[in-house]
Design a protein around this motif. Sequence first.
Motif, PDB file in Angstrom:
ATOM      1  N   ALA A  96      70.741  55.014 -54.370  1.00 53.92           N
ATOM      2  CA  ALA A  96      72.110  55.082 -53.869  1.00 53.92           C
ATOM      3  C   ALA A  96      72.162  54.632 -52.411  1.00 53.92           C
ATOM      4  CB  ALA A  96      72.630  56.510 -53.990  1.00 53.92           C
ATOM      5  N   TYR A  97      73.080  53.709 -52.121  1.00 53.26           N
ATOM      6  CA  TYR A  97      73.292  53.268 -50.743  1.00 53.26           C
ATOM      7  C   TYR A  97      74.759  52.962 -50.466  1.00 53.26           C
ATOM      8  CZ  TYR A  97      73.226  48.543 -52.693  1.00 53.26           C
ATOM      9  OH  TYR A  97      73.495  47.423 -53.435  1.00 53.26           O
ATOM     10  N   ARG A  98      75.610  53.188 -51.475  1.00 51.04           N
ATOM     11  CA  ARG A  98      77.053  53.024 -51.313  1.00 51.04           C
ATOM     12  C   ARG A  98      77.716  54.002 -52.289  1.00 51.04           C
ATOM     13  NH1 ARG A  98      77.031  46.848 -53.510  1.00 51.04           N
ATOM     14  NH2 ARG A  98      75.867  47.260 -55.412  1.00 51.04           N
ATOM     15  N   SER A  99      79.024  54.121 -52.172  1.00 51.29           N
ATOM     16  CA  SER A  99      79.726  55.059 -53.047  1.00 51.29           C
ATOM     17  C   SER A  99      79.596  54.625 -54.506  1.00 51.29           C
ATOM     18  CB  SER A  99      81.200  55.153 -52.658  1.00 51.29           C
ATOM     19  OG  SER A  99      81.879  53.957 -52.988  1.00 51.29           O
ATOM     20  N   LEU A 100      79.737  55.592 -55.400  1.00 54.66           N
ATOM     21  CA  LEU A 100      79.654  55.297 -56.828  1.00 54.66           C
ATOM     22  C   LEU A 100      80.703  54.271 -57.228  1.00 54.66           C
ATOM     23  CD1 LEU A 100      78.592  55.752 -59.662  1.00 54.66           C
ATOM     24  CD2 LEU A 100      80.114  57.734 -59.840  1.00 54.66           C
ATOM     25  N   ILE A 101      81.927  54.409 -56.723  1.00 55.97           N
ATOM     26  CA  ILE A 101      82.966  53.464 -57.109  1.00 55.97           C
ATOM     27  C   ILE A 101      82.653  52.053 -56.620  1.00 55.97           C
ATOM     28  CG2 ILE A 101      84.831  55.113 -57.496  1.00 55.97           C
ATOM     29  CD1 ILE A 101      85.771  54.626 -54.620  1.00 55.97           C
ATOM     30  N   GLU A 102      82.065  51.930 -55.440  1.00 55.04           N
ATOM     31  CA  GLU A 102      81.673  50.606 -54.948  1.00 55.04           C
ATOM     32  C   GLU A 102      80.516  50.047 -55.773  1.00 55.04           C
ATOM     33  OE1 GLU A 102      82.492  50.584 -50.213  1.00 55.04           O
ATOM     34  OE2 GLU A 102      81.002  52.028 -50.933  1.00 55.04           O
ATOM     35  N   ASP A 103      79.563  50.912 -56.117  1.00 49.59           N
ATOM     36  CA  ASP A 103      78.410  50.465 -56.899  1.00 49.59           C
ATOM     37  C   ASP A 103      78.846  49.995 -58.281  1.00 49.59           C
ATOM     38  OD1 ASP A 103      75.574  50.183 -56.321  1.00 49.59           O
ATOM     39  OD2 ASP A 103      75.211  51.565 -57.986  1.00 49.59           O
ATOM     40  N   ILE A 104      79.747  50.738 -58.917  1.00 47.69           N
ATOM     41  CA  ILE A 104      80.247  50.327 -60.235  1.00 47.69           C
ATOM     42  C   ILE A 104      81.005  49.009 -60.134  1.00 47.69           C
ATOM     43  CG2 ILE A 104      81.975  50.872 -62.005  1.00 47.69           C
ATOM     44  CD1 ILE A 104      80.903  53.729 -61.940  1.00 47.69           C
ATOM     45  N   SER A 105      81.863  48.887 -59.145  1.00 48.12           N
ATOM     46  CA  SER A 105      82.642  47.662 -59.005  1.00 48.12           C
ATOM     47  C   SER A 105      81.738  46.449 -58.816  1.00 48.12           C
ATOM     48  CB  SER A 105      83.620  47.791 -57.831  1.00 48.12           C
ATOM     49  OG  SER A 105      84.364  46.608 -57.683  1.00 48.12           O
ATOM     50  N   TYR A 106      80.803  46.552 -57.890  1.00 41.52           N
ATOM     51  CA  TYR A 106      79.923  45.412 -57.625  1.00 41.52           C
ATOM     52  C   TYR A 106      79.014  45.130 -58.829  1.00 41.52           C
ATOM     53  CZ  TYR A 106      76.538  42.235 -55.864  1.00 41.52           C
ATOM     54  OH  TYR A 106      75.739  41.132 -55.731  1.00 41.52           O
ATOM     55  N   ASN A 107      78.416  46.167 -59.396  1.00 42.30           N
ATOM     56  CA  ASN A 107      77.471  45.952 -60.505  1.00 42.30           C
ATOM     57  C   ASN A 107      78.165  45.433 -61.759  1.00 42.30           C
ATOM     58  OD1 ASN A 107      75.321  46.688 -58.886  1.00 42.30           O
ATOM     59  ND2 ASN A 107      75.273  48.792 -59.609  1.00 42.30           N
ATOM     60  N   ALA A 108      79.419  45.831 -61.986  1.00 47.71           N
ATOM     61  CA  ALA A 108      80.166  45.284 -63.125  1.00 47.71           C
ATOM     62  C   ALA A 108      80.391  43.787 -62.928  1.00 47.71           C
ATOM     63  CB  ALA A 108      81.504  46.011 -63.285  1.00 47.71           C
ATOM     64  N   PHE A 109      80.797  43.414 -61.722  1.00 45.45           N
ATOM     65  CA  PHE A 109      80.972  41.997 -61.413  1.00 45.45           C
ATOM     66  C   PHE A 109      79.652  41.245 -61.606  1.00 45.45           C
ATOM     67  CE2 PHE A 109      80.468  38.561 -58.347  1.00 45.45           C
ATOM     68  CZ  PHE A 109      81.541  37.743 -58.670  1.00 45.45           C
ATOM     69  N   ALA A 110      78.582  41.794 -61.055  1.00 48.34           N
ATOM     70  CA  ALA A 110      77.281  41.129 -61.135  1.00 48.34           C
ATOM     71  C   ALA A 110      76.761  41.050 -62.570  1.00 48.34           C
ATOM     72  CB  ALA A 110      76.273  41.851 -60.236  1.00 48.34           C
ATOM     73  N   ALA A 111      76.970  42.090 -63.369  1.00 52.00           N
ATOM     74  CA  ALA A 111      76.530  42.062 -64.769  1.00 52.00           C
ATOM     75  C   ALA A 111      77.264  40.973 -65.544  1.00 52.00           C
ATOM     76  CB  ALA A 111      76.745  43.421 -65.424  1.00 52.00           C
ATOM     77  N   ALA A 112      78.528  40.777 -65.222  1.00 51.93           N
ATOM     78  CA  ALA A 112      79.338  39.783 -65.938  1.00 51.93           C
ATOM     79  C   ALA A 112      79.087  38.358 -65.471  1.00 51.93           C
ATOM     80  CB  ALA A 112      80.825  40.112 -65.788  1.00 51.93           C
ATOM     81  N   PHE A 113      78.783  38.185 -64.182  1.00 52.07           N
ATOM     82  CA  PHE A 113      78.756  36.829 -63.631  1.00 52.07           C
ATOM     83  C   PHE A 113      77.466  36.429 -62.918  1.00 52.07           C
ATOM     84  CE2 PHE A 113      83.146  38.472 -63.515  1.00 52.07           C
ATOM     85  CZ  PHE A 113      83.672  37.663 -64.505  1.00 52.07           C
ATOM     86  N   ARG A 114      76.574  37.373 -62.658  1.00 57.66           N
ATOM     87  CA  ARG A 114      75.378  37.036 -61.875  1.00 57.66           C
ATOM     88  C   ARG A 114      74.059  37.438 -62.506  1.00 57.66           C
ATOM     89  NH1 ARG A 114      77.607  38.500 -55.850  1.00 57.66           N
ATOM     90  NH2 ARG A 114      79.007  36.709 -55.681  1.00 57.66           N
TER      91      ARG A 114
END
Length: 123
Positions: free
Chosen positions: A64-82
Amino acid sequence: MYNESQREQLLNLAHSAILYGMENGKPLTVNPAEFEDSLKQERACFVTLHLNEQLRGCIGSLEAYRSLIEDISYNAFAAAFRDPRFSPLTESEFDDIIIDLSILTPPVEMAFSSEAELLEQIR
């Protein structure tokens, strides 16, 4: 750990982050005011995407290094596109995607004196 309403909020966030990424080509910036405090704590997660019961993307954070909501948002984007194993998610796939969230608990130091003790503790 999270109630039904919170789990629904987190899944909706992941869905919104992917849709936003598809439309804008970048991760969604989360507004913390829209979420309760328990979802703003620093937590690590993995976002896994499935399409037709097959893996379609998975990205996450081990620590953990950011809020859960930020981690979910970024990781969802990355899972879909990166995710380097897959081409970016397409609009035609979006409606059929299944999103799974794995929220990690804070790390706990393990104590063991043998390989057998270590293997007993691993989940």
